[in-house]
Enzyme design. Structure first.
Site, PDB file in Angstrom:
ATOM      1  N   GLU A   1      -9.466  -4.034  -4.416  1.00  0.00           N
ATOM      2  CA  GLU A   1      -8.843  -2.708  -4.355  1.00  0.00           C
ATOM      3  C   GLU A   1      -7.335  -2.825  -4.507  1.00  0.00           C
ATOM      4  OE1 GLU A   1      -8.855   0.229  -4.729  1.00  0.00           O
ATOM      5  OE2 GLU A   1     -10.258   1.378  -3.542  1.00  0.00           O
ATOM      6  N   ASP A   2      -6.731  -1.736  -4.931  1.00  0.00           N
ATOM      7  CA  ASP A   2      -5.269  -1.678  -5.002  1.00  0.00           C
ATOM      8  C   ASP A   2      -4.674  -1.420  -3.625  1.00  0.00           C
ATOM      9  OD1 ASP A   2      -6.340   0.871  -4.876  1.00  0.00           O
ATOM     10  OD2 ASP A   2      -5.232   1.666  -6.581  1.00  0.00           O
TER      11      ASP A   2
ATOM     12  N   ASP B   1      -5.938   2.966   2.257  1.00  0.00           N
ATOM     13  CA  ASP B   1      -5.094   4.002   2.847  1.00  0.00           C
ATOM     14  C   ASP B   1      -5.849   4.576   4.051  1.00  0.00           C
ATOM     15  OD1 ASP B   1      -3.088   5.938   3.070  1.00  0.00           O
ATOM     16  OD2 ASP B   1      -3.923   7.211   1.529  1.00  0.00           O
ATOM     17  N   THR B   2      -6.644   5.611   3.854  1.00  0.00           N
ATOM     18  CA  THR B   2      -7.469   6.104   4.969  1.00  0.00           C
ATOM     19  C   THR B   2      -8.623   5.144   5.253  1.00  0.00           C
ATOM     20  OG1 THR B   2      -8.947   7.343   3.517  1.00  0.00           O
ATOM     21  CG2 THR B   2      -6.996   8.506   4.350  1.00  0.00           C
ATOM     22  N   GLY B   3      -9.031   4.358   4.256  1.00  0.00           N
ATOM     23  CA  GLY B   3     -10.167   3.445   4.401  1.00  0.00           C
ATOM     24  C   GLY B   3     -11.493   4.076   3.998  1.00  0.00           C
TER      25      GLY B   3
ATOM     26  N   LYS C   1      -2.177   0.368   4.124  1.00  0.00           N
ATOM     27  CA  LYS C   1      -1.276   1.348   4.749  1.00  0.00           C
ATOM     28  C   LYS C   1      -1.887   1.737   6.093  1.00  0.00           C
ATOM     29  CE  LYS C   1       0.153   4.450   1.413  1.00  0.00           C
ATOM     30  NZ  LYS C   1       0.049   5.805   0.819  1.00  0.00           N
TER      31      LYS C   1
ATOM     32  N   ARG D   1       1.134   3.623 -13.981  1.00  0.00           N
ATOM     33  CA  ARG D   1       0.270   2.451 -13.724  1.00  0.00           C
ATOM     34  C   ARG D   1       0.868   1.189 -14.341  1.00  0.00           C
ATOM     35  NH1 ARG D   1      -4.551   4.346 -11.554  1.00  0.00           N
ATOM     36  NH2 ARG D   1      -5.320   6.321 -12.354  1.00  0.00           N
TER      37      ARG D   1
HETATM   38  P1  5GP Z   1      -8.460   5.658   0.844  1.00  0.00           P
HETATM   39  O1  5GP Z   1      -9.879   6.071   0.611  1.00  0.00           O
HETATM   40  O2  5GP Z   1      -8.308   4.343   1.542  1.00  0.00           O
HETATM   41  O3  5GP Z   1      -7.690   6.757   1.552  1.00  0.00           O
HETATM   42  O4  5GP Z   1      -7.758   5.628  -0.542  1.00  0.00           O
HETATM   43  C1  5GP Z   1      -7.943   4.678  -1.460  1.00  0.00           C
HETATM   44  C2  5GP Z   1      -7.436   5.165  -2.802  1.00  0.00           C
HETATM   45  O5  5GP Z   1      -6.461   6.212  -2.674  1.00  0.00           O
HETATM   46  C3  5GP Z   1      -6.727   4.050  -3.510  1.00  0.00           C
HETATM   47  O6  5GP Z   1      -7.619   3.262  -4.240  1.00  0.00           O
HETATM   48  C4  5GP Z   1      -5.748   4.813  -4.394  1.00  0.00           C
HETATM   49  O7  5GP Z   1      -6.383   5.181  -5.593  1.00  0.00           O
HETATM   50  C5  5GP Z   1      -5.416   6.054  -3.598  1.00  0.00           C
HETATM   51  N1  5GP Z   1      -4.144   5.889  -2.869  1.00  0.00           N
HETATM   52  C6  5GP Z   1      -3.976   5.740  -1.535  1.00  0.00           C
HETATM   53  N2  5GP Z   1      -2.680   5.586  -1.215  1.00  0.00           N
HETATM   54  C7  5GP Z   1      -2.004   5.628  -2.385  1.00  0.00           C
HETATM   55  C8  5GP Z   1      -0.620   5.488  -2.729  1.00  0.00           C
HETATM   56  O8  5GP Z   1       0.301   5.302  -1.919  1.00  0.00           O
HETATM   57  N3  5GP Z   1      -0.327   5.572  -4.055  1.00  0.00           N
HETATM   58  C9  5GP Z   1      -1.267   5.790  -5.014  1.00  0.00           C
HETATM   59  N4  5GP Z   1      -0.844   5.861  -6.274  1.00  0.00           N
HETATM   60  N5  5GP Z   1      -2.574   5.903  -4.726  1.00  0.00           N
HETATM   61  C10 5GP Z   1      -2.942   5.825  -3.436  1.00  0.00           C
END
Ligand code: 5GP
Length: 177
Positions: free
Chosen positions: A100-101, A104-106, A132, A166
């Site tokens: 994964e890149d 964030d929330t997971g 994060k 990107r």
């Molecule tokens: P999660 O499900 O953990 O909240 O989010 C994962 C996805 O949200 C990441 O794969 C990414 O695509 C997007 N995302 C979360 N935080 C960021 C951020 O700071 N910048 C960008 N560009 N995408 C984010």
């Protein structure tokens, strides 16, 4: 001044990213000795990181890509995760490393772990370039991690804002946001 230098303030520069990719690749190579690894790059954000990481791993390695969507555009998650494009082969009996890149929330990773876990892989681990923790809404076990960052919306090295940025070769924050 280049387009991205004018728009994006550097948080993690290109050389630091490259050094971390080498370090993660060496650790993964060590941990999976004698095994064949299937690297699953999560589209589109992790593609740049995952392809660099693949080249830093010295093992028999297969690459799959899996598309998910959790963002509708803009900077806030909708909380809903959906597979938009699945892997091409059965994953049963394989050593899977999800790349994964950013976590964030997971919620995306939680969904992926449940979904891929149900396909009976030999093993299932996670590698993320960024975490994060301030925004975590669920706990996911991260096996390989690049950098922990503050609660800022970052772009570059695969990460976008409305599909742009990107290709920026570093991780940064958009100026004036
Ligand atoms: P999660 O499900 O953990 O909240 O989010 C994962 C996805 O949200 C990441 O794969 C990414 O695509 C997007 N995302 C979360 N935080 C960021 C951020 O700071 N910048 C960008 N560009 N995408 C984010």
């Amino acid at each position: 001044m280049s387009f991205y230098d004018a728009q994006v303030e550097v948080m993690i520069d290109t050389a630091t990213l490259a050094a971390k990719v080498r370090e993660l690749g060496a650790q993964i190579t060590k941990d999976y000795q004698g095994k064949e690894l299937t690297l699953i790059a999560i589209m589109k954000g992790s593609l740049f990181f995952a392809m660099d990481l693949a080249r830093a791993i010295d093992l028999p390695l297969k690459v799959e890509v899996l598309g998910v969507t959790s963002y509708q555009g803009g900077t806030e998650t909708t909380g809903e995760v959906r597979i938009t494009s699945d892997v091409t082969k059965p994953m049963a009996g394989k050593h899977l490393l999800v790349v994964e890149d950013i976590i964030d929330t997971g919620l995306t990773m939680k969904f992926l772990l449940e979904n891929l876990g149900a396909r009976h892989p030999a093993s299932l681990k996670i590698c993320t370039l960024l975490e994060k923790p301030a925004r975590a809404r669920t706990k996911v076990p991260i096996d390989y991690k690049g950098f922990v960052i503050d609660d800022k919306f970052v772009v570059g090295y695969g990460l976008d804002f409305d599909e742009i940025y990107r290709n920026v070769p570093f991780i940064g924050v958009m100026k004036g946001k």
